[in-house]
Design a protein around this motif. Structure first.
Motif, short mmCIF file in Angstrom:
data_model
loop_
_atom_site.label_atom_id
_atom_site.label_comp_id
_atom_site.label_asym_id
_atom_site.label_seq_id
_atom_site.Cartn_x
_atom_site.Cartn_y
_atom_site.Cartn_z
N ASN A 1 5.36 -5.39 -4.44
CA ASN A 1 5.47 -4.06 -4.57
C ASN A 1 6.55 -3.37 -3.96
O ASN A 1 6.48 -2.35 -3.16
CB ASN A 1 3.99 -3.42 -4.18
CG ASN A 1 3.78 -2.00 -4.76
OD1 ASN A 1 4.55 -1.47 -5.61
ND2 ASN A 1 2.92 -1.07 -4.03
N TYR A 2 7.87 -3.77 -4.62
CA TYR A 2 8.92 -3.16 -4.04
C TYR A 2 9.70 -2.70 -5.03
O TYR A 2 9.76 -3.12 -6.32
CB TYR A 2 9.87 -4.06 -2.96
CG TYR A 2 9.27 -4.70 -1.77
CD1 TYR A 2 9.35 -3.89 -0.77
CD2 TYR A 2 8.34 -5.69 -1.76
CE1 TYR A 2 8.81 -4.27 0.61
CE2 TYR A 2 7.76 -6.01 -0.44
CZ TYR A 2 7.96 -5.26 0.68
OH TYR A 2 7.22 -5.58 1.72
N ASN A 3 10.37 -1.66 -4.71
CA ASN A 3 11.54 -0.99 -5.86
C ASN A 3 12.22 -2.26 -6.57
O ASN A 3 12.27 -2.20 -8.09
CB ASN A 3 12.32 -0.24 -5.61
CG ASN A 3 11.63 1.10 -4.91
OD1 ASN A 3 10.50 1.45 -5.53
ND2 ASN A 3 12.30 2.04 -4.12
N ARG A 4 13.03 -3.11 -6.04
CA ARG A 4 13.92 -4.13 -6.46
C ARG A 4 13.29 -5.06 -7.36
O ARG A 4 13.45 -5.17 -8.51
CB ARG A 4 14.74 -4.73 -5.50
CG ARG A 4 13.87 -5.52 -4.23
CD ARG A 4 15.11 -5.59 -3.24
NE ARG A 4 14.27 -6.15 -2.21
CZ ARG A 4 13.64 -5.44 -1.35
NH1 ARG A 4 13.36 -4.27 -1.38
NH2 ARG A 4 12.91 -6.22 -0.24
N THR A 5 12.07 -5.53 -6.84
CA THR A 5 11.17 -6.59 -7.68
C THR A 5 10.60 -5.81 -9.05
O THR A 5 10.47 -6.40 -10.29
CB THR A 5 10.11 -7.21 -6.75
OG1 THR A 5 9.30 -6.00 -6.36
CG2 THR A 5 10.61 -8.13 -5.88
N LEU A 6 10.00 -4.57 -8.87
CA LEU A 6 9.14 -3.77 -10.00
C LEU A 6 10.21 -3.48 -10.86
O LEU A 6 10.08 -3.71 -12.03
CB LEU A 6 8.45 -2.73 -9.40
CG LEU A 6 7.39 -3.04 -8.53
CD1 LEU A 6 6.86 -1.79 -7.99
CD2 LEU A 6 6.41 -3.54 -9.45
N GLU A 7 11.55 -3.29 -10.66
CA GLU A 7 12.55 -2.79 -11.23
C GLU A 7 13.01 -4.09 -12.17
O GLU A 7 13.70 -3.84 -13.49
CB GLU A 7 13.81 -2.09 -10.66
CG GLU A 7 13.19 -0.61 -10.14
CD GLU A 7 14.30 0.00 -9.40
OE1 GLU A 7 15.65 -0.33 -9.46
OE2 GLU A 7 13.99 1.01 -8.80
N VAL B 1 0.90 -5.19 -17.90
CA VAL B 1 0.95 -4.37 -16.67
C VAL B 1 1.14 -5.48 -15.68
O VAL B 1 0.66 -6.40 -15.49
CB VAL B 1 -0.60 -3.88 -16.54
CG1 VAL B 1 -0.52 -3.41 -15.25
CG2 VAL B 1 -0.95 -2.89 -17.60
N VAL B 2 2.21 -5.06 -14.82
CA VAL B 2 2.59 -6.00 -13.73
C VAL B 2 1.49 -6.05 -12.50
O VAL B 2 0.98 -4.89 -12.38
CB VAL B 2 4.18 -5.46 -13.05
CG1 VAL B 2 4.22 -6.31 -11.83
CG2 VAL B 2 4.91 -5.16 -14.39
N THR B 3 1.17 -7.19 -12.38
CA THR B 3 0.27 -7.53 -11.16
C THR B 3 0.75 -7.52 -9.66
O THR B 3 1.72 -8.35 -9.77
CB THR B 3 -0.68 -8.49 -11.43
OG1 THR B 3 -1.21 -8.54 -12.72
CG2 THR B 3 -1.76 -8.77 -10.45
N HIS B 4 0.66 -6.49 -8.75
CA HIS B 4 1.18 -6.64 -7.52
C HIS B 4 0.68 -7.84 -6.78
O HIS B 4 -0.63 -8.20 -6.71
CB HIS B 4 1.10 -5.53 -6.75
CG HIS B 4 1.69 -4.17 -7.43
ND1 HIS B 4 1.43 -2.97 -7.38
CD2 HIS B 4 2.55 -4.32 -8.25
CE1 HIS B 4 2.16 -2.28 -7.96
NE2 HIS B 4 2.66 -2.87 -8.77
N TYR B 5 1.61 -8.56 -5.97
CA TYR B 5 0.95 -9.49 -5.11
C TYR B 5 1.37 -9.20 -3.92
O TYR B 5 2.65 -8.84 -3.58
CB TYR B 5 1.23 -10.87 -5.37
CG TYR B 5 2.66 -11.29 -5.52
CD1 TYR B 5 3.07 -12.00 -4.31
CD2 TYR B 5 3.27 -11.20 -6.51
CE1 TYR B 5 4.35 -12.31 -4.33
CE2 TYR B 5 4.78 -11.55 -6.60
CZ TYR B 5 5.47 -12.19 -5.40
OH TYR B 5 6.35 -12.80 -5.40
#
Length: 153
Positions: free
Chosen positions: A66-72, A84-88
């Motif tokens: 759940n960080y900007n760089r990974t989500l982007e 939908v992206v699942t956060h880990y």
């Protein structure tokens, strides 16, 4: 009755020990400086390129810290595929591995220069490294076999 119980038990045990067909593990794309930075222009271009690399791979699941760089990094792919992206939690990789082993279908996992190699190790027992300036390595795990691809192609 025993036969039915055996069949149900066998089915449930296979579900518990199932593994996704193919895992695609990568580090986030190029980032800006700072705390919880966004992607740079080069990173945004790489994220778009990942769509062209993975859009036809029958992806069913996408995981990201759940960080900007990974989500982007996975946002263009998740939007293209409607997943939908699942956060880990990057500090709980063993729990992520357990979760991954219950899934059916191809899965993308985006992490960091330290967590992605740790995941590869947990899933394949292979040691890999990602240098701080490397953003192009795509680790593919299929049937327990590890392949390294470049997201520059």
């Amino acid at each position: 009755m025993r036969l039915l119980a055996f069949i149900v038990g066998l089915f449930l045990s296979q579900a518990v020990f199932a593994t996704p067909d193919t895992l695609f593990l990568l580090r986030h794309a190029e980032k800006r400086d700072g705390i919880n930075p966004n992607l740079s222009e080069a990173g945004k271009a790489r994220a778009e390129h990942l769509v062209s690399m993975l859009k036809d791979k029958k992806i069913k699941h996408i995981f990201s810290t759940n960080y900007n760089r990974t989500l982007e990094t996975v946002k263009p792919l998740s939007q293209k595929l409607g997943i939908v992206v699942t956060h880990y939690n990057p500090r709980q990789l063993t729990a992520l591995v357990k979760q991954l082993k219950t899934l059916k279908g191809n899965t993308v996992i985006v992490g960091h220069s330290n967590t992605t190699p740790q995941l590869v190790k947990l899933l394949t027992d292979h040691d890999v490294t990602i240098n701080e300036d490397q953003f192009d390595e795509l680790f593919v795990i299929e049937g327990g076999a590890l392949t390294l691809l470049s997201s520059n192609n």
